[in-house]
Structures are given as C-alpha cells and as structure tokens.
Design an enzyme around this catalytic site. Structure first.
Site, PDB file in Angstrom:
ATOM      1  N   HIS A 186       0.853  -1.185   0.000  1.00 58.45           N
ATOM      2  CA  HIS A 186       0.000   0.000   0.000  1.00 58.45           C
ATOM      3  C   HIS A 186       0.884   1.228   0.000  1.00 58.45           C
ATOM      4  O   HIS A 186       1.938   1.222   0.636  1.00 58.45           O
ATOM      5  CB  HIS A 186      -0.901   0.012   1.243  1.00 58.45           C
ATOM      6  CG  HIS A 186      -2.043   0.949   1.113  1.00 58.45           C
ATOM      7  ND1 HIS A 186      -1.919   2.291   1.380  1.00 58.45           N
ATOM      8  CD2 HIS A 186      -3.309   0.741   0.708  1.00 58.45           C
ATOM      9  CE1 HIS A 186      -3.082   2.868   1.152  1.00 58.45           C
ATOM     10  NE2 HIS A 186      -3.940   1.957   0.739  1.00 58.45           N
ATOM     11  N   ASP A 202      -8.093  -5.032   0.023  1.00 60.23           N
ATOM     12  CA  ASP A 202      -8.634  -5.827  -1.079  1.00 60.23           C
ATOM     13  C   ASP A 202      -8.250  -7.293  -1.012  1.00 60.23           C
ATOM     14  O   ASP A 202      -8.776  -8.105  -1.762  1.00 60.23           O
ATOM     15  CB  ASP A 202      -8.163  -5.249  -2.416  1.00 60.23           C
ATOM     16  CG  ASP A 202      -8.846  -3.940  -2.693  1.00 60.23           C
ATOM     17  OD1 ASP A 202     -10.019  -3.827  -2.318  1.00 60.23           O
ATOM     18  OD2 ASP A 202      -8.210  -3.038  -3.252  1.00 60.23           O
TER      19      ASP A 202
HETATM   20  N1  ACO Z   1       4.176  -7.647  -4.889  1.00 57.91           N
HETATM   21  C1  ACO Z   1       5.517  -7.681  -5.007  1.00 57.91           C
HETATM   22  N2  ACO Z   1       6.321  -6.625  -4.802  1.00 57.91           N
HETATM   23  C2  ACO Z   1       5.743  -5.471  -4.463  1.00 57.91           C
HETATM   24  C3  ACO Z   1       4.337  -5.358  -4.323  1.00 57.91           C
HETATM   25  C4  ACO Z   1       3.549  -6.502  -4.544  1.00 57.91           C
HETATM   26  N3  ACO Z   1       2.220  -6.442  -4.416  1.00 57.91           N
HETATM   27  N4  ACO Z   1       4.020  -4.087  -3.989  1.00 57.91           N
HETATM   28  C5  ACO Z   1       5.185  -3.417  -3.917  1.00 57.91           C
HETATM   29  N5  ACO Z   1       6.225  -4.255  -4.217  1.00 57.91           N
HETATM   30  C6  ACO Z   1       7.660  -3.928  -4.186  1.00 57.91           C
HETATM   31  C7  ACO Z   1       8.055  -3.134  -5.413  1.00 57.91           C
HETATM   32  O1  ACO Z   1       8.475  -3.982  -6.457  1.00 57.91           O
HETATM   33  C8  ACO Z   1       9.166  -2.280  -4.860  1.00 57.91           C
HETATM   34  O2  ACO Z   1      10.304  -3.086  -4.759  1.00 57.91           O
HETATM   35  P1  ACO Z   1      11.791  -2.444  -4.942  1.00 57.91           P
HETATM   36  O3  ACO Z   1      11.943  -1.472  -3.835  1.00 57.91           O
HETATM   37  O4  ACO Z   1      12.705  -3.611  -4.877  1.00 57.91           O
HETATM   38  O5  ACO Z   1      11.763  -1.810  -6.306  1.00 57.91           O
HETATM   39  C9  ACO Z   1       8.712  -1.951  -3.441  1.00 57.91           C
HETATM   40  O6  ACO Z   1       7.859  -3.054  -3.072  1.00 57.91           O
HETATM   41  C10 ACO Z   1       7.924  -0.646  -3.316  1.00 57.91           C
HETATM   42  O7  ACO Z   1       6.835  -0.689  -4.256  1.00 57.91           O
HETATM   43  P2  ACO Z   1       6.240   0.560  -5.023  1.00 57.91           P
HETATM   44  O8  ACO Z   1       5.551   0.092  -6.258  1.00 57.91           O
HETATM   45  O9  ACO Z   1       7.298   1.609  -5.157  1.00 57.91           O
HETATM   46  O10 ACO Z   1       5.199   1.075  -3.962  1.00 57.91           O
HETATM   47  P3  ACO Z   1       4.013   2.075  -4.274  1.00 57.91           P
HETATM   48  O11 ACO Z   1       3.713   2.762  -3.006  1.00 57.91           O
HETATM   49  O12 ACO Z   1       4.315   2.904  -5.464  1.00 57.91           O
HETATM   50  O13 ACO Z   1       2.803   1.099  -4.711  1.00 57.91           O
HETATM   51  C11 ACO Z   1       0.923  -0.304  -4.640  1.00 57.91           C
HETATM   52  C12 ACO Z   1       1.782   0.730  -3.884  1.00 57.91           C
HETATM   53  C13 ACO Z   1       0.517   0.253  -6.018  1.00 57.91           C
HETATM   54  C14 ACO Z   1      -0.356  -0.566  -3.845  1.00 57.91           C
HETATM   55  C15 ACO Z   1       1.746  -1.612  -4.801  1.00 57.91           C
HETATM   56  O14 ACO Z   1       2.097  -2.120  -3.531  1.00 57.91           O
HETATM   57  C16 ACO Z   1       1.009  -2.671  -5.622  1.00 57.91           C
HETATM   58  O15 ACO Z   1       1.097  -2.659  -6.852  1.00 57.91           O
HETATM   59  N6  ACO Z   1       0.266  -3.619  -4.947  1.00 57.91           N
HETATM   60  C17 ACO Z   1      -0.521  -4.585  -5.639  1.00 57.91           C
HETATM   61  C18 ACO Z   1      -1.838  -3.976  -6.128  1.00 57.91           C
HETATM   62  C19 ACO Z   1      -2.821  -3.721  -5.009  1.00 57.91           C
HETATM   63  O16 ACO Z   1      -3.051  -4.568  -4.154  1.00 57.91           O
HETATM   64  N7  ACO Z   1      -3.430  -2.530  -5.036  1.00 57.91           N
HETATM   65  C20 ACO Z   1      -4.447  -2.150  -4.053  1.00 57.91           C
HETATM   66  C21 ACO Z   1      -3.976  -1.017  -3.210  1.00 57.91           C
HETATM   67  S1  ACO Z   1      -5.113  -0.693  -1.930  1.00 57.91           S
HETATM   68  C22 ACO Z   1      -6.334   0.180  -2.673  1.00 57.91           C
HETATM   69  O17 ACO Z   1      -6.197   0.862  -3.626  1.00 57.91           O
HETATM   70  C23 ACO Z   1      -7.599   0.093  -2.017  1.00 57.91           C
END
Ligand code: ACO
Length: 428
Positions: free
Chosen positions: A307, A364
C-alpha cells in the site's frame, strides 16, 4: 521543532513555513517557492511526498495502522455505525442525530429513481462491458438529466445534489449487474434501509420472493463502511482535481470511478480473486507465486499486497479478514480460495522480501472473498468498492469546493527536445 524550513540554492537561502496538522503531521508549505526562487519547482512523481490539500475528513497513520473518519476509529465505526450514518459523518462532519438521520434517509428515498431514458443509455452497452466502465458512463450521463450546476455557496443546493447522487448511484450500480445477468431492471423497495435496498436491487428475481438476510446485510454494511474514505488516494485526488476546475459533482465522481477501476487501486479486489483462482488452478503452490512476486524480471505482483501509505497491517484488512471468516462460517461456505489467501499471507508475512519492504495485505486482499460468499460476481467487486467510496468522494469534493481551493494544475520539468526548425515532409 522549527517553524520554518530553509532551502539553499546557489548560496541563496529561502524560508518556508512548516505547518502542523491536528495529529502533529508536519508539512513544508512551498506555495511561494516558484515566486521566491524565480521558477524553481519541486518534482515528485506519484506525489509520494506531496500533500495536495489540508483536509479535516480522514486521518490515517500508515506506520501505526490507524484509520479514523472525522476522528472516529474505523474499528468502532465498523462495529457500531451503519453505512448511512458514516456517509453523513464523512460528508457533513458530525454523526447525525436521530432526526437528521431520518431526514437524510427520507430525502435519499425521495430521489431514488432515475429517468427512464437512462435505461436506453444502459441498453446501448454490450452485455460484456465491464460494469465499472458502464457505471462511470452512467454517472456522467446523469448530468444530462440533472443539468443545473450546483451553487456551492448554497447549502440547500449542495445538500440536494449530494442526496440525489447518493440515491441514484446504487440504482445505477445494481443495474450494471442486472444488465450483465439479463435480469429486468428493478427499483428495489423504499421500505428497506439503504444497504438492504441495494442488495434487493441487485439480487431480487422477478419470479421469486426476495428473502432478507441480516447476516448478509451486516457484512455488506461493514464492507461499505470500510471503503467509505481513505484520504487523498488516486480516485479521491481525481475527484478533487476534476472538481477543482468547477466541473460538477457528478462529472467529478464519474472521473473518480474511472480512476478507481485500475488494478493498482480499486480494481485490485477483482485482481486478487483472479490471482487466487489462478493459484488454485495451478495446484495451490503458494511458494511458486511468492517467488514470482519477488522476481524482478517477472511482472507478477502479489495482488492485494502493499500500500502506498500503510507500512503496517491495513486496519481494514484486519477487520475484513475476521469478517470473511465469520461470513463464510455463518453461511456454511467452504471456499478453498480463503485457505490459499491465508497460506499466501502467512508465507509473505514471514518472507524477508515482504518484511523489508513492509508489504502487508491491504483491504482488497480479503474483501473479494466476502463478496464472493455473498454471491456478488467478480467483475462487480470494484463497483462495490465505488458504492462504499461514494460518500468519501462527495465529502472530499464538498470540502474542496467550500475551501475554495484553486484549480489543480501541477508543474513539470521539461526533458524533451530544445527549439528546432520544422522540416517539410518532402525533406524528411
Ligand atoms: N508484490 C511484489 N512486490 C511489491 C508489491 C507486490 N504487491 N508491492 C510493492 N512491491 C515492491 C516493489 O516492487 C518495490 O520493490 P523495490 O523497492 O525492490 O523496487 C517496493 O515493493 C515498493 O513498491 P512501489 O511500487 O514503489 O510502492 P508504491 O507505493 O508505489 O505502490 C501499490 C503501492 C501500487 C499498492 C503496490 O504495492 C502494488 O502494486 N500492490 C498490488 C496492487 C494492489 O493490491 N493494489 C491495491 C492497493 S489498496 C487500494 O487501492 C484500495
């Protein structure tokens, strides 16, 4: 704590006030930055460090896993309030008295019909259309049937517009599902409560008597409350930014629905169930999918994990996990997908990759499991989220307009070609 922050560029120092919120959050107020520095801007893609507004609606502390609407904890609201009370609280700032709540409920009921011509618009969509696209379009189409713009300085006009959309939105949402299922469009029953009526509008069959189910109503009510607001997320920021151009409430909401649709935001609840189903079909090997999620050469992400703000357990996920177990237990449903979800969460929560990045299950991760148990089709999950988020979007739009916020218009740093001469096509 210093009251100002100093920025130094080429030996010149600039001071900016530090503002403090009621929960002691600090923000550097850079409103004067460009003017003072002769055009220097900040750059922050994804707005990870940027506050777009001051807001009195929702407080969340991602490190501690705290979420409060207007000061009330999400745990207490989910347990003690109903969705309409929470909607009133979010929009108007205080919990309603019994009289205010009754009036709110009655006013909504009074508006809970949509123009019959809306059915023609719905009719134009193919049955295969995703309900979120249909819902966004229908919300936008509502403008044509309610063309007057809202005078935001008139409390009465503002109230009427809010009541109208709260009334009509569930009808449209239910219709998007009925259309997909080839069921006749239905208006439900105004003697029922808001959430009960929503359920009836979605599920009532023309040839069967409709059976009320308190367990189902309570679960649905709780889910809607948990989704009702989440401060400046992607869809809410969209609603505020579209509204900041003085586009109307319905137009702003329609844009918010589109923003919510994406799988990185509200669309994640559909993506989670699809992912869990795929893991099940692939033999239920959770370790394989954890490895895929960690592999930087693999685009796969563990949907429902991580998140932007929560770097701790999403408090909503905790409530939903418990609720999912209760609902499945009470309805006597055994869903192997819940076991896969639990297994996946257990492994991920102990895995260094997820621990180091503070990736926890989000709201979610479990919500889809309850929606499924309630018989809601997968492609409707994000519509359910939108139904829950509606009061939050309205509250944020109202706050933005009442605070007379300026039009949202970020800056950029241009990285394209410098000035160059046009070459006619014959010479290229
Ligand atoms: N699975 C694997 N790796 C992940 C995940 C995941 N679900 N989420 C983040 N990471 C990793 C990234 O690859 C990144 O790794 P790195 O530092 O080695 O490059 C690190 O964690 C940080 O991730 P970011 O994408 O920079 O974090 P950001 O805050 O931009 O994204 C997000 C947040 C979009 C929710 C992300 O965690 C994601 O894509 N999750 C899956 C989709 C999801 O569940 N969305 C619902 C969000 S809740 C809502 O909207 C109600």
């Amino acid at each position: 704590m210093s009251k100002t922050a100093t920025l130094e560029i080429d030996g010149n120092k600039y001071e900016f006030p530090i503002i403090k919120g009621t929960e002691n959050e600090l923000g550097i107020d850079v409103k004067t930055l460009r003017g003072a520095t002769g055009g220097v801007t900040t750059i922050d893609p994804g707005y990870k460090n940027t506050g777009s507004c001051e807001s009195a609606i929702t407080f969340l502390d991602g490190e501690k896993g705290i979420l409060r609407y207007r000061g009330y904890s999400i745990e207490e609201l989910a347990e003690k309030a109903d969705f309409l009370e929470v909607a009133y609280l979010l929009i108007f700032g205080e919990l309603p008295t019994a009289t205010e709540l009754e009036k709110f409920d009655n006013d909504i009921k009074e508006e809970s019909h949509v123009d019959e011509d809306m059915k023609k618009i719905l009719d134009g969509f193919p049955k295969s259309a995703h309900p979120m696209g249909v819902l966004s379009s229908l919300t936008s189409a509502l403008i044509a049937f309610n063309p007057g713009s809202v005078d935001v300085d008139s409390e009465e006009e503002m109230y009427n517009a809010i009541v109208k959309i709260l009334a009509k939105f569930p009808v449209l949402a239910a219709w998007t599902m009925r259309k997909r299922k080839s069921l006749p469009l239905d208006y439900g029953d105004d003697s029922l409560g808001y959430v009960q009526n929503l359920h009836k509008m979605m599920f009532a069959r023309p040839n069967k008597s409709y059976e009320p189910n308190k367990l189902v109503y309570d679960a649905l009510d709780k889910l809607l409350i948990l989704h009702a607001d989440h401060e400046q997320n992607c869809s809410t920021s969209t609603v505020r930014i579209v509204g900041s151009s003085h586009a109307g409430l319905f137009a702003s909401l329609s844009a918010g629905i589109s923003a919510l649709w994406g799988p990185l935001h509200g669309g994640a609840n559909q993506a989670v169930i699809e992912m869990l189903e795929a893991i099940k079909a692939d033999g239920g090997d959770t370790a394989k999918y954890i490895a895929k999620a960690k592999d930087k050469n693999d685009p796969f992400r563990l949907m429902g994990f991580g998140h932007r703000v929560y770097k701790n357990f999403d408090p909503r996920a905790k409530i939903i996990k418990k609720s999912a177990e209760e609902v499945l237990g009470d309805l006597g449903i055994e869903d192997p997908v819940l076991d896969i979800a639990k297994g996946l969460a257990k492994v991920a929560l102990e895995d260094e990759y997820f621990v180091k990045r503070k990736l926890y299950p989000n709201v979610d991760f479990y919500s889809g499991i309850i929606y499924r148990a309630l018989g809601i089709p997968t492609e409707m999950f994000t519509v359910m989220f939108a139904l829950g988020r509606l009061p939050g979007w309205i509250a944020q739009w109202r706050e933005m307009r009442l605070r007379k916020e300026p039009i949202g218009r970020p800056r950029q740093i241009y990285i394209g070609e410098n000035d160059r001469k046009f070459v006619p096509v014959s010479e290229r």
